[in-house]
Enzyme design. Structure first.
Site: not given
Ligand code: BGC
Length: 475
Positions: A174, A362
Site C-alpha cells: 500500500e 487483504e
Molecule cells: C494495512 C494494514 C492495516 C490494515 C487495517 C491495511 O491498510 O496494510 O497494515 O492494519 O489495512 O487498517
C-alpha cells in the site's frame, strides 16, 4: 464434511487453485524492537512522540511474534489456512538500512519460512510494510532519490537469503497509505507533511517498486512476483457535477496514482493536476524505469468512500463524508461496511488490460470484541468476511481475475495510529498476558477452508464449536 455455509458459500465454488490465506505485517506483530541487533525503524521512534498514537500505544512488544512465532504459525496450521503472508523488517536485517547485515535478523525470517514449510503452509513475503530504517529517514527517507538504491540493496539481500524457499513475493504494501499518511498528512511515521515531502516520496516509491520487481524477477525467475495496492470504491455524494468531479479526483489519488505509472500509463495528472509537480523530480529515462510487468497485483480493499466537493481542502478540493454521518453500518475504524466495494475494485483493476492476475491480499474488519468465558462471538466480523467473499465469487463468476483471498489479519495487533484499540484478528489477543483465543470468525474460516480440502473435519478443539455450527447452518 458439510462445507455449505453463509447462504451457499462453499470453498469449492472458488476452484481448486484459489489461494486462501491470512496477512500480517512485521511492525504490527513482532515486538522485540531492539532485540538481537535490530536497528530502529521510523515506527519505533514515531510511537515515542507525544499524542501521535491513540493511548500512547507502541509496537515494542506488540503480539510478541518474534518470540511466539512457532505458536502463531501452529495456529495458522490449526486453522487450515494454507498461505501465510508476512513482511520483513528492513532494520532487523540491515540495522543501518544499508551495509552490514544482521545475521540474527536473517535467522529469524528463515525460522518463519522453515516453520511454515514444515507445517505445510506456503510463505508469502512482503519486502516493505512501512517500517523504514530510521538511519535512512535521517537521510531524507522516501524523499531522497537514493532510497531507490537502498531499497534495491535490501531487496537483493532478501532474494539471496530467502529466495530458495519463498515462491510468492510482494515488493511493497500500500504505497498510497505510507506516503499519504506518513509524508503528506503526518499521521503515520515519519510524520512529515505537505506536498514538498509527498510528491518526491511518491515518485521514489514508484521507481523503487518497479526496481524491486525487476531485481526479484532477475534473481528468482521462477518466483511469482507482485506488489500490493490499497483501494476504496469511490462514489460522489450527489449527482452534481462538482461532487462527481471531486469523486474523480479522489479516485485518481487513492486508486490510480501508483498503479498507472507502473503499468506504463504515466501519472494520471489530467485527472489530478497537482501531480504535475512530480515533473520536478523526473529524471531522463524515469518514464521507462517506472514500468514493470508484475506477475500479479495484490488488491487490498476494506470499504467505499463517499466524496463531496470542498473548496477548502488543498490540492484535491474534495472531502470524504464519514460513514457515521450517513446512517450506514460501520466498523470500529469508522469505515462503512459495504461488501460490493470489493467487487467494484476487482472490476476496476481487471479493466487494466496489462494486469495479468489479481489476488485479494487483504480484506477484513475491526469490531468491538467481547471475550466471555473463553470465547469471542464476533458475528459481525464473520459476516463481513462471508459477505465480502460472496462479492469475490460474484466477480469470479463474471470471469474476472481474483485468484486468492487473504484475511487481514491473524491476531489482533498494533493498528498504527489507532494503537491496539481496533481489533482485526481472527484470533483474539489479551495484550497483558499474550493469551490467544480463536474467535468465532477464526473457527468459521477454519471450517470453511478445512471442509473443501476433503481433509478431516478441522480440529476446532474449541469452547464454542456448537455455537459455530449453529450459526453456520443458520446463515
Ligand atoms: C494495512 C494494514 C492495516 C490494515 C487495517 C491495511 O491498510 O496494510 O497494515 O492494519 O489495512 O487498517
Amino acid at each position: 464434511m458439510e462445507t455449505e455455509v453463509g447462504g451457499g458459500l462453499n470453498r469449492d465454488l472458488f476452484g481448486k487453485n484459489f489461494k486462501w490465506g491470512v496477512s500480517t505485517a512485521a511492525y504490527q506483530i513482532e515486538g522485540s524492537h531492539d532485540k538481537d541487533g535490530k536497528g530502529s525503524s521510523i515506527w519505533d521512534t514515531y510511537t515515542e512522540r507525544k499524542n501521535k498514537i491513540l493511548n500512547g500505544h507502541h509496537g515494542r512488544i506488540a503480539c510478541d511474534f518474534y518470540m511466539r512465532h512457532q505458536e502463531d504459525l501452529a495456529l495458522v496450521k490449526k486453522l487450515n489456512i494454507p498461505n501465510f503472508r508476512f513482511s520483513t523488517s528492513w532494520s532487523r536485517i540491515l540495522p543501518e538500512g544499508t551495509g552490514t547485515v544482521n545475521q540474527k535478523g536473517i535467522d529469524f525470517y528463515n525460522r518463519i519460512i522453515d516453520t511454515c514449510l514444515e507445517n505445510g503452509t506456503d510463505p508469502w513475503l512482503t519486502l516493505y510494510h512501512w517500517d523504514l530504517p530510521l538511519a535512512l529517514e535521517k537521510k531524507g527517507g522516501w524523499t531522497n532519490r537514493d532510497v531507490i538504491s537502498w531499497f534495491a540493496e535490501f531487496t537483493e539481500i532478501c532474494a539471496k537469503h530467502f529466495g530458495d524457499r519463498v515462491k510468492h513475493w510482494m515488493v511493497m504494501n500500500e504505497p498510497m497509505v505510507f506516503t499519504g499518511a506518513g509524508y503528506f498528512l503526518g499521521v503515520h511515521a515519519p510524520g512529515r507533511t505537505g506536498a514538498k515531502n509527498f510528491i518526491p516520496a511518491v515518485h521514489h516509491t514508484v521507481l523503487s517498486i518497479s526496481e524491486g520487481g525487476r531485481i526479484l524477477k532477475d534473481m528468482l525467475p521462477a518466483a511469482e512476483v507482485g506488489t500490493t495496492f490499497s483501494c476504496s470504491y469511490i462514489e460522489p455524494y450527489t449527482k452534481r457535477p462538482k461532487d462527481v468531479n471531486a469523486a474523480n479526483r479522489i479516485d485518481t489519488l487513492l486508486n490510480r496514482m501508483f498503479i498507472e505509472p507502473i503499468l506504463g500509463l504515466g501519472y494520471p495528472e489530467k485527472d489530478l493536476p497537482f501531480l504535475k509537480k512530480i515533473g520536478r523530480y523526473m529524471h531522463p529515462g524515469d518514464e521507462d524505469k517506472m514500468v514493470f510487468d508484475f506477475d500479479f497485483i495484490g488488491v487490498q480493499n476494506y470499504t467505499r468512500e463517499i466524496v463531496r466537493n470542498s473548496f477548502i481542502t488543498p490540492y484535491v478540493q474534495a472531502s470524504l463524508v464519514k460513514a457515521r454521518n450517513r446512517n450506514v453500518p460501520y466498523t470500529s475504524m469508522g469505515w462503512e461496511v459495504f461488501p460490493e466495494s470489493i467487487y467494484e475494485m476487482i472490476r476496476k483493476f481487471n479493466a487494466y488490460k496489462n494486469i495479468k492476475k489479481i489476488y485479494i491480499t487483504e480484506n477484513g474488519a475491526a469490531f468491538t470484541d467481547h471475550l466471555v468465558d473463553g470465547a469471542v462471538d464476533d458475528v459481525d466480523r464473520t459476516n463481513y468476511i462471508k459477505d465480502n467473499l460472496k462479492q469475490v465469487l460474484r466477480a469470479r463468476n463474471e470471469g474476472l481475475s481474483a485468484e486468492g483471498y487473504f484475511v487481514w489479519t491473524l491476531t489482533d495487533n498494533f493498528e498504527w495510529s489507532e494503537g491496539y484499540h481496533p481489533r482485526f484478528g481472527l484470533v483474539h489477543v489479551d495484550f497483558e498476558t499474550q493469551q490467544r483465543t480463536i474467535k468465532l470468525s477464526g473457527h468459521w474460516y477454519s471450517g470453511f477452508l478445512g471442509g473443501a480440502n476433503d481433509q478431516a473435519a478441522p480440529d476446532l478443539n474449541c469452547e464454542n464449536s456448537t455455537l459455530i455450527s449453529s450459526i453456520a447452518s443458520k446463515s
